[in-house]
Design an enzyme around this catalytic site. Structure first.
Site, PDB file in Angstrom:
ATOM      1  N   ASP A  93       5.244 -15.505  -1.466  1.00 15.47           N
ATOM      2  CA  ASP A  93       4.443 -13.887  -2.454  1.00 15.47           C
ATOM      3  C   ASP A  93       5.652 -14.168  -3.332  1.00 15.47           C
ATOM      4  O   ASP A  93       6.974 -14.161  -3.253  1.00 15.47           O
ATOM      5  CB  ASP A  93       4.583 -13.161  -1.426  1.00 15.47           C
ATOM      6  CG  ASP A  93       3.422 -12.964  -0.360  1.00 15.47           C
ATOM      7  OD1 ASP A  93       3.001 -13.783   0.007  1.00 15.47           O
ATOM      8  OD2 ASP A  93       3.679 -11.746   0.352  1.00 15.47           O
ATOM      9  N   ILE A  94       5.050 -14.135  -4.205  1.00 16.19           N
ATOM     10  CA  ILE A  94       5.676 -14.036  -5.827  1.00 16.19           C
ATOM     11  C   ILE A  94       6.667 -13.005  -5.304  1.00 16.19           C
ATOM     12  O   ILE A  94       7.527 -12.326  -5.894  1.00 16.19           O
ATOM     13  CB  ILE A  94       4.787 -13.613  -7.175  1.00 16.19           C
ATOM     14  CG1 ILE A  94       4.018 -15.138  -6.754  1.00 16.19           C
ATOM     15  CG2 ILE A  94       5.425 -13.375  -8.203  1.00 16.19           C
ATOM     16  CD1 ILE A  94       3.044 -15.494  -8.100  1.00 16.19           C
ATOM     17  N   HIS A 154       1.549  17.414  11.794  1.00 17.39           N
ATOM     18  CA  HIS A 154       1.153  15.926  12.329  1.00 17.39           C
ATOM     19  C   HIS A 154       2.178  16.002  13.510  1.00 17.39           C
ATOM     20  O   HIS A 154       3.009  15.247  13.190  1.00 17.39           O
ATOM     21  CB  HIS A 154       1.169  15.181  11.658  1.00 17.39           C
ATOM     22  CG  HIS A 154       0.703  14.668  10.399  1.00 17.39           C
ATOM     23  ND1 HIS A 154      -0.734  14.301  10.372  1.00 17.39           N
ATOM     24  CD2 HIS A 154       0.223  15.804   9.364  1.00 17.39           C
ATOM     25  CE1 HIS A 154      -1.674  14.481   9.321  1.00 17.39           C
ATOM     26  NE2 HIS A 154      -1.345  15.358   8.948  1.00 17.39           N
ATOM     27  N   CYS A 211      -4.216  18.914  11.381  1.00 13.89           N
ATOM     28  CA  CYS A 211      -4.231  18.979   9.971  1.00 13.89           C
ATOM     29  C   CYS A 211      -5.745  19.013   9.054  1.00 13.89           C
ATOM     30  O   CYS A 211      -6.455  20.314   9.638  1.00 13.89           O
ATOM     31  CB  CYS A 211      -3.869  17.687   9.131  1.00 13.89           C
ATOM     32  SG  CYS A 211      -3.072  18.038   7.629  1.00 13.89           S
ATOM     33  N   ASP A 242       5.694   1.191   9.873  1.00 11.46           N
ATOM     34  CA  ASP A 242       6.724   0.361  10.487  1.00 11.46           C
ATOM     35  C   ASP A 242       8.203   1.632  10.279  1.00 11.46           C
ATOM     36  O   ASP A 242       8.172   1.073  12.073  1.00 11.46           O
ATOM     37  CB  ASP A 242       7.360  -0.906   9.677  1.00 11.46           C
ATOM     38  CG  ASP A 242       6.150  -2.004   9.333  1.00 11.46           C
ATOM     39  OD1 ASP A 242       5.227  -2.648  11.059  1.00 11.46           O
ATOM     40  OD2 ASP A 242       6.302  -3.213   9.042  1.00 11.46           O
ATOM     41  N   THR A 263       5.844 -23.842  10.756  1.00 11.37           N
ATOM     42  CA  THR A 263       6.683 -22.432  10.735  1.00 11.37           C
ATOM     43  C   THR A 263       8.002 -24.075  10.178  1.00 11.37           C
ATOM     44  O   THR A 263       8.560 -22.741   9.518  1.00 11.37           O
ATOM     45  CB  THR A 263       7.255 -22.557  12.129  1.00 11.37           C
ATOM     46  OG1 THR A 263       6.187 -21.808  13.083  1.00 11.37           O
ATOM     47  CG2 THR A 263       8.801 -22.216  12.442  1.00 11.37           C
ATOM     48  N   ARG A 295      -2.279  19.434   1.015  1.00 12.28           N
ATOM     49  CA  ARG A 295      -2.488  20.603   0.273  1.00 12.28           C
ATOM     50  C   ARG A 295      -3.348  21.661  -0.033  1.00 12.28           C
ATOM     51  O   ARG A 295      -3.287  23.398  -0.323  1.00 12.28           O
ATOM     52  CB  ARG A 295      -3.434  19.631  -0.853  1.00 12.28           C
ATOM     53  CG  ARG A 295      -2.495  18.442  -1.525  1.00 12.28           C
ATOM     54  CD  ARG A 295      -3.502  18.741  -2.708  1.00 12.28           C
ATOM     55  NE  ARG A 295      -3.143  16.907  -2.864  1.00 12.28           N
ATOM     56  CZ  ARG A 295      -1.666  16.517  -3.531  1.00 12.28           C
ATOM     57  NH1 ARG A 295      -0.819  17.581  -3.778  1.00 12.28           N
ATOM     58  NH2 ARG A 295      -1.622  15.133  -3.929  1.00 12.28           N
ATOM     59  N   THR A 313       4.086 -27.026  15.430  1.00 13.15           N
ATOM     60  CA  THR A 313       4.618 -26.342  14.505  1.00 13.15           C
ATOM     61  C   THR A 313       5.287 -26.539  12.703  1.00 13.15           C
ATOM     62  O   THR A 313       5.390 -26.195  12.711  1.00 13.15           O
ATOM     63  CB  THR A 313       6.323 -27.251  15.198  1.00 13.15           C
ATOM     64  OG1 THR A 313       6.428 -28.793  14.990  1.00 13.15           O
ATOM     65  CG2 THR A 313       6.196 -26.955  16.415  1.00 13.15           C
ATOM     66  N   GLU A 367       1.867  13.929  15.692  1.00 14.63           N
ATOM     67  CA  GLU A 367       2.042  12.037  16.209  1.00 14.63           C
ATOM     68  C   GLU A 367       3.428  11.849  15.606  1.00 14.63           C
ATOM     69  O   GLU A 367       3.458  10.824  16.452  1.00 14.63           O
ATOM     70  CB  GLU A 367       0.482  11.731  15.853  1.00 14.63           C
ATOM     71  CG  GLU A 367       0.371  10.751  14.212  1.00 14.63           C
ATOM     72  CD  GLU A 367       0.330  12.180  13.749  1.00 14.63           C
ATOM     73  OE1 GLU A 367      -0.009  13.212  14.112  1.00 14.63           O
ATOM     74  OE2 GLU A 367      -0.788  12.624  12.558  1.00 14.63           O
ATOM     75  N   SER A 407       0.994 -13.384   7.729  1.00 10.21           N
ATOM     76  CA  SER A 407       1.207 -11.393   7.349  1.00 10.21           C
ATOM     77  C   SER A 407       0.600 -10.774   8.958  1.00 10.21           C
ATOM     78  O   SER A 407       0.386 -11.897   9.604  1.00 10.21           O
ATOM     79  CB  SER A 407       1.103 -10.555   6.387  1.00 10.21           C
ATOM     80  OG  SER A 407      -0.797 -10.561   6.351  1.00 10.21           O
TER      81      SER A 407
HETATM   82  N1  GLN Z   1      -6.766  17.062   2.811  1.00  8.48           N
HETATM   83  C1  GLN Z   1      -6.503  18.354   4.243  1.00  8.48           C
HETATM   84  C2  GLN Z   1      -5.009  18.779   2.779  1.00  8.48           C
HETATM   85  O1  GLN Z   1      -5.006  17.832   2.011  1.00  8.48           O
HETATM   86  C3  GLN Z   1      -5.757  17.553   5.481  1.00  8.48           C
HETATM   87  C4  GLN Z   1      -4.732  16.546   4.895  1.00  8.48           C
HETATM   88  C5  GLN Z   1      -4.555  16.005   5.888  1.00  8.48           C
HETATM   89  O2  GLN Z   1      -4.634  15.956   7.300  1.00  8.48           O
HETATM   90  N2  GLN Z   1      -3.367  15.451   5.922  1.00  8.48           N
HETATM   91  O3  GLN Z   1      -4.735  20.240   2.932  1.00  8.48           O
END
Ligand code: GLN
Length: 555
Positions: A155-156, A514, A388, A77, A199, A469, A196, A516, A19
């Site tokens: 893998d099964i 987030h 966050c 991914d 492979t 949350r 090889t 990113e 993997s």
């Molecule tokens: N644990 C926090 C929440 O649930 C922050 C979550 C996070 O950083 N993705 O609000």
């Protein structure tokens, strides 16, 4: 105009030997190459585990959970896919065994299969095929679907997926389906040569289940000679020109260009008889060139809990690469374990960085260290991006140390605190199930003009992805804002605090979402870009001090 009747073509990417060979990057690279030849592509990942989605898994098990606009919690991914093809995907693009079984069992209970014994073949495999075809079904919008099969051949767990794609190969025929297998060609130091055999075995295993790959992507540290390619081709029943070298690279964004040099896109186009143009990827090549030839250097600390497991912060590390491109800088990341930070050693850990990022996270471990890190950057005016949990820590730190709310905390970590400045979101109170129940996916946010965030985005209305949350508790709004905390991003109804900044700080932006997840290689996220920019400014101002050590840009 696309011929409405043109058949959607399916490319299946499997992996063998071991993997972590980079099937996701390989699939994303194929997607990019086809897109840059004018084709409409869609990418899909099939994950063999029984979890309905990775949202309930520990990052140690799984790495980052990548959240999509529609709120799907998906495999990391999918992040590579979105970054390479520069398109936002949906929950259909990540399928797990858990989802398949869940759907089939629900149907069985409803009585949809009344009278039948429900079996892996055909019921599970039919469900899988249906879901693969679904991503190709947006009429006229998709020319090629690239489906990556998670796991390693043998893998099964992944057998039902492999059986399903075998059947699709038979149903659609070799002109409309293509099997690409990624394997490892190890270099054995003591023998001084590449081998090889792994492979050969891996392809043999695939053939035993009825799949003959038409192309091989061979991961290798050494360039593969013509003879080696011929040998692999002969033993694996693949033409030697379809044995593609996938050599180790320093930067993942180099992979598409290297595949192109090996002729991969032309081979795919010929095999599937695709009508398309020449490859046009100048923007991509420029981006790669800039990554490899930065003029400046900046050092940013990431204070998190999973600093030994870089996959847990995949999108963040990539977002810094993108931000580096736009600032013409190499962004050196310093991983600081939040559990190691205390008031006594914050200077030792963070004194040599030009910016700090605190990423998202769950659970109490490392919290006090993160709060100390925020105190350090607030007091020392070091650029800061809180994501966050990183925003929640910023609010807690401000409450404790500026507003003197002793023991202020998030309700997540201390239910007894007199100052729960971060509290459970009201609609979370009655939730008992853990899977897929957080505030997930894209939500709009309104920015305050003149704020650092507004300057970064250049607009008032933005949309960002969430996974949390808990949130800023409105009961404390007045007290905290009076003391200088600025709420610079709110939900459209003004109820949810999505961003905070600090008065009198050069660059301090903490966000409940987030960013990113939406950064792309040729389109860095504005907040990452401006954090790096602020870091470069700080570094430049420090340079005038004689003690600053000279550093080469490429160390
Ligand atoms: N644990 C926090 C929440 O649930 C922050 C979550 C996070 O950083 N993705 O609000």
């Amino acid at each position: 105009m696309k011929d409405q009747k043109a058949k959607v073509k399916y490319i299946f990417v499997t992996g063998g030997v071991v993997s972590s060979l980079g099937k996701g990057i390989a699939s994303a690279s194929i997607g990019l190459l086809l897109k840059k030849r004018g084709l409409k592509v869609n990418l899909q990942k099939l994950d063999p585990y029984i979890n309905v989605d990775p949202g309930t898994m520990n990052p140690f098990q799984h790495g980052e959970v990548f959240v999509l606009d529609d709120g799907a919690e998906t495999d990391l991914d999918l992040g590579h896919y979105e970054r390479f093809i520069d398109e936002s995907l949906t929950r259909d693009n990540n399928l797990t065994s858990g989802q398949i079984y869940d759907a089939v069992i629900a149907r069985e209970r409803r009585g949809d299969y009344l009278g039948s014994t429900v079996q892996v073949i055909p019921h599970i495999t039919n469900e899988i095929k249906e879901r693969i075809r679904k991503v190709g079904e947006r009429d006229g919008e998709v020319d090629v679907v690239i489906t990556e099969i998670g796991g390693t051949v043998g893998d099964i767990e992944s057998l039902p997926f492999l059986e399903s794609i075998r059947q699709m190969g038979l149903e659609d025929g070799p002109r409309d389906t293509l099997f690409i297998h990624l394997t490892l060609v190890p270099y054995i130091d003591s023998a001084g040569e590449v081998k090889t055999k792994p492979t050969q075995h891996s392809v043999k295993e695939l053939r035993e289940i009825g799949i003959q790959p038409s192309m091989l992507l061979c991961r290798t540290v050494q360039p593969l000679t013509k003879q080696i390619k011929e040998k692999i081709g002969l033993f694996c029943n693949v033409p030697s020109q379809a044995v593609i070298q996938a050599i180790d690279v320093g930067c993942i964004y180099e992979v598409p260009g290297l595949f192109h040099e090996e002729g991969l896109d032309s081979l795919i186009i010929d095999h599937l008889d695709l009508k398309c143009g020449e490859l046009k990827m100048d923007d991509w090549n420029q981006m790669v060139h800039r990554i490899e030839n930065p003029k400046h250097h900046v050092r940013i600390a990431i204070c998190g809990k999973y600093t030994h497991l870089k996959d847990a912060y995949k999108s963040i590390t990539e977002a810094f690469v993108h931000a580096g491109v736009e600032n013409d800088a190499r962004v050196e990341l310093k991983w600081v374990d939040a559990e190691e930070i205390s008031s006594e050693n914050a200077e030792e850990n963070l004194g040599d960085v030009d910016g700090v990022l605190i990423p998202g996270g769950f659970g109490e471990r490392g919290i006090e260290g993160k709060i100390e890190a925020v105190r350090y950057v607030r007091e020392n005016k070091i650029p800061y991006l809180g994501i966050c949990l990183g925003m929640q820590c910023a609010v807690i730190e401000f409450a404790r140390n500026v507003c003197r709310m002793e023991k202020a905390n998030s309700y997540e970590f201390d239910q007894e605190t007199p100052y729960p400045v971060i509290h459970l979101m009201p609609d979370q109170e009655k939730i008992t199930d853990m899977g897929g129940t957080m505030r997930l996916g894209a939500y709009p946010c309104i920015l305050e003009k003149g704020s650092s965030a507004y300057k970064a985005y250049g607009e008032v209305n933005v949309s960002e992805r969430h996974r949390h949350r808990y949130e800023f508790y409105n009961k404390f709004r007045d007290e905290l804002t009076k003391a200088g905390l600025k709420l610079t991003g709110l939900s459209p109804d003004g109820r949810l605090v999505e961003m905070v900044e600090l008065e009198g700080h050069p660059w301090f932006v903490a966000v409940q979402f987030h960013p990113e997840l939406k950064s792309r290689p040729t389109k860095a996220h504005p907040l990452f870009r401006d954090l790096v920019k602020a870091g470069l400014r700080l570094r430049k101002s420090k340079k005038s001090t004689p003690s600053e050590e000279k550093e080469s840009v490429k160390n």
